[in-house]
Write a protein that holds these residues in place. Structure first.
Motif, PDB file in Angstrom:
ATOM      1  N   MET A   1       2.976 -25.330 -36.188  1.00 22.77           N
ATOM      2  CA  MET A   1       2.366 -25.933 -34.808  1.00 22.77           C
ATOM      3  C   MET A   1       1.563 -27.309 -35.387  1.00 22.77           C
ATOM      4  O   MET A   1       1.497 -27.984 -34.579  1.00 22.77           O
ATOM      5  CB  MET A   1       1.520 -24.896 -34.016  1.00 22.77           C
ATOM      6  CG  MET A   1       0.974 -25.465 -32.853  1.00 22.77           C
ATOM      7  SD  MET A   1       2.285 -25.950 -31.751  1.00 22.77           S
ATOM      8  CE  MET A   1       2.625 -24.636 -30.830  1.00 22.77           C
ATOM      9  N   THR A   2       0.691 -26.943 -36.364  1.00 24.43           N
ATOM     10  CA  THR A   2      -0.033 -28.187 -36.837  1.00 24.43           C
ATOM     11  C   THR A   2       0.684 -29.309 -37.115  1.00 24.43           C
ATOM     12  O   THR A   2       0.530 -30.516 -36.849  1.00 24.43           O
ATOM     13  CB  THR A   2      -0.953 -27.803 -37.987  1.00 24.43           C
ATOM     14  OG1 THR A   2      -1.786 -26.603 -37.396  1.00 24.43           O
ATOM     15  CG2 THR A   2      -1.874 -28.960 -38.155  1.00 24.43           C
ATOM     16  N   VAL A   3       1.842 -29.214 -38.108  1.00 30.71           N
ATOM     17  CA  VAL A   3       2.701 -30.275 -38.352  1.00 30.71           C
ATOM     18  C   VAL A   3       3.268 -30.878 -37.264  1.00 30.71           C
ATOM     19  O   VAL A   3       3.370 -32.207 -36.910  1.00 30.71           O
ATOM     20  CB  VAL A   3       3.974 -29.827 -39.214  1.00 30.71           C
ATOM     21  CG1 VAL A   3       4.973 -30.874 -39.586  1.00 30.71           C
ATOM     22  CG2 VAL A   3       3.039 -29.326 -40.560  1.00 30.71           C
ATOM     23  N   GLU A   4       3.801 -30.169 -36.199  1.00 27.35           N
ATOM     24  CA  GLU A   4       4.299 -30.503 -35.023  1.00 27.35           C
ATOM     25  C   GLU A   4       3.359 -31.443 -34.333  1.00 27.35           C
ATOM     26  O   GLU A   4       3.758 -32.555 -33.694  1.00 27.35           O
ATOM     27  CB  GLU A   4       4.739 -29.350 -34.032  1.00 27.35           C
ATOM     28  CG  GLU A   4       5.455 -29.897 -32.781  1.00 27.35           C
ATOM     29  CD  GLU A   4       5.900 -28.770 -31.828  1.00 27.35           C
ATOM     30  OE1 GLU A   4       6.365 -29.090 -30.720  1.00 27.35           O
ATOM     31  OE2 GLU A   4       5.810 -27.576 -32.339  1.00 27.35           O
ATOM     32  N   ALA A   5       2.065 -31.005 -34.016  1.00 25.68           N
ATOM     33  CA  ALA A   5       1.142 -31.718 -33.404  1.00 25.68           C
ATOM     34  C   ALA A   5       1.206 -33.201 -33.906  1.00 25.68           C
ATOM     35  O   ALA A   5       0.669 -34.227 -33.545  1.00 25.68           O
ATOM     36  CB  ALA A   5      -0.250 -31.001 -33.135  1.00 25.68           C
ATOM     37  N   LEU A   7       2.834 -34.543 -35.821  1.00 25.32           N
ATOM     38  CA  LEU A   7       4.019 -35.762 -35.667  1.00 25.32           C
ATOM     39  C   LEU A   7       3.974 -36.203 -34.379  1.00 25.32           C
ATOM     40  O   LEU A   7       4.497 -37.521 -34.098  1.00 25.32           O
ATOM     41  CB  LEU A   7       5.356 -34.993 -36.239  1.00 25.32           C
ATOM     42  CG  LEU A   7       5.779 -34.694 -37.545  1.00 25.32           C
ATOM     43  CD1 LEU A   7       7.081 -33.819 -37.701  1.00 25.32           C
ATOM     44  CD2 LEU A   7       5.708 -35.690 -38.232  1.00 25.32           C
ATOM     45  N   THR A   8       3.822 -35.362 -33.377  1.00 21.03           N
ATOM     46  CA  THR A   8       3.515 -35.952 -31.917  1.00 21.03           C
ATOM     47  C   THR A   8       2.390 -36.979 -31.774  1.00 21.03           C
ATOM     48  O   THR A   8       2.767 -37.987 -31.356  1.00 21.03           O
ATOM     49  CB  THR A   8       3.258 -34.840 -31.137  1.00 21.03           C
ATOM     50  OG1 THR A   8       4.200 -33.665 -30.956  1.00 21.03           O
ATOM     51  CG2 THR A   8       3.066 -35.138 -29.678  1.00 21.03           C
ATOM     52  N   GLN A   9       1.505 -36.784 -32.374  1.00 24.57           N
ATOM     53  CA  GLN A   9       0.290 -37.829 -32.468  1.00 24.57           C
ATOM     54  C   GLN A   9       0.749 -39.192 -33.065  1.00 24.57           C
ATOM     55  O   GLN A   9       0.427 -40.016 -32.552  1.00 24.57           O
ATOM     56  CB  GLN A   9      -0.990 -37.321 -32.998  1.00 24.57           C
ATOM     57  CG  GLN A   9      -1.482 -36.118 -32.144  1.00 24.57           C
ATOM     58  CD  GLN A   9      -1.703 -36.606 -30.652  1.00 24.57           C
ATOM     59  OE1 GLN A   9      -2.390 -37.641 -30.291  1.00 24.57           O
ATOM     60  NE2 GLN A   9      -1.320 -35.681 -29.613  1.00 24.57           N
ATOM     61  N   TYR A  10       1.548 -38.744 -34.011  1.00 28.38           N
ATOM     62  CA  TYR A  10       1.819 -40.001 -35.056  1.00 28.38           C
ATOM     63  C   TYR A  10       2.889 -40.794 -34.244  1.00 28.38           C
ATOM     64  O   TYR A  10       2.954 -42.144 -34.014  1.00 28.38           O
ATOM     65  CB  TYR A  10       2.615 -39.687 -36.319  1.00 28.38           C
ATOM     66  CG  TYR A  10       3.170 -40.931 -36.895  1.00 28.38           C
ATOM     67  CD1 TYR A  10       2.428 -41.720 -37.677  1.00 28.38           C
ATOM     68  CD2 TYR A  10       4.776 -40.959 -36.946  1.00 28.38           C
ATOM     69  CE1 TYR A  10       3.034 -42.819 -38.334  1.00 28.38           C
ATOM     70  CE2 TYR A  10       5.167 -41.935 -37.687  1.00 28.38           C
ATOM     71  CZ  TYR A  10       4.540 -42.968 -38.216  1.00 28.38           C
ATOM     72  OH  TYR A  10       4.937 -44.127 -38.880  1.00 28.38           O
TER      73      TYR A  10
END
Length: 198
Positions: A1-5, A7-10
């Motif tokens: 979930m953290t990695v997805e967040a 990438l989304t913010q990036y």
């Protein structure tokens, strides 16, 4: 979930960076236009005490992706000191007229003058200084309430409060945790407030 967040913010950051760079290119272009005035051509100067008169002379305009003109052979004069309301259905050209007047769009034909000077001869920054537009799209910047009202961080607090009072927003702003200092949006401050679109 953290990695997805992350990438989304990036992705959001990358998109915002593109928008900021577009804005910077526009400002650089406007500055270049002022500096690159043709040899012997001076920047028009208007007496600040003299009201401005705007004339549309047989102006036509079609958007690049349009199939028909939004404005077709329009002529009118906005006399100095007049208060005018443009009223009409969506899409008839009210905003287009405003944007043409400000030099944000260029007519396909015809001329627009301010005090008998063609706006094409007025540098963009100078032309923009004559107007105070409020377009129908609303944008809230990641800054305090005071900053969003004054559009500067070094603002006159009393003038901001007067503006809020005229808009009938004093009571609403007073309810916020930090009043004028309340951050709008939570892009920068976690305790920022997101106002409703209305």
């Amino acid at each position: 979930m953290t990695v997805e967040a992350v990438l989304t913010q990036y992705g959001l950051l990358k998109g915002a960076n593109t928008d900021v760079n577009t804005g910077r290119r526009f400002l650089d272009w406007a500055e270049a236009v002022i500096q690159d005035m043709p040899q012997g051509k001076t920047v028009p100067h208007f007496d600040a005490r003299k009201p401005l008169t705007v004339v549309f002379d047989h102006v036509s305009f079609t958007y690049p992706d349009g199939t028909a003109p939004v404005l077709n052979d329009i002529s009118f004069t906005l006399h100095a000191g007049e208060r005018i309301a443009l009223v009409g259905l969506n899409g008839v050209g009210k905003t287009t007229i405003t944007m043409l007047m400000m030099g944000l769009l260029t007519p396909n034909s015809g001329t627009i003058t301010i005090n008998d000077i063609n706006i094409q001869d007025i540098p963009p920054a100078t032309l923009r200084s004559y107007f105070a537009p409020v377009f129908q799209e609303s944008t809230v910047f990641a800054g305090s309430v005071g900053y969003n009202v004054a559009m500067t961080r070094d603002y006159d607090e009393q003038r901001v409060r007067n503006a809020l009072a005229e808009a009938g927003l004093t009571a609403d702003i007073d309810k916020l945790a930090h009043g004028l200092q309340t951050e709008l949006t939570n892009y920068i401050q976690d305790d920022g407030v997101t106002l409703s679109g209305g």
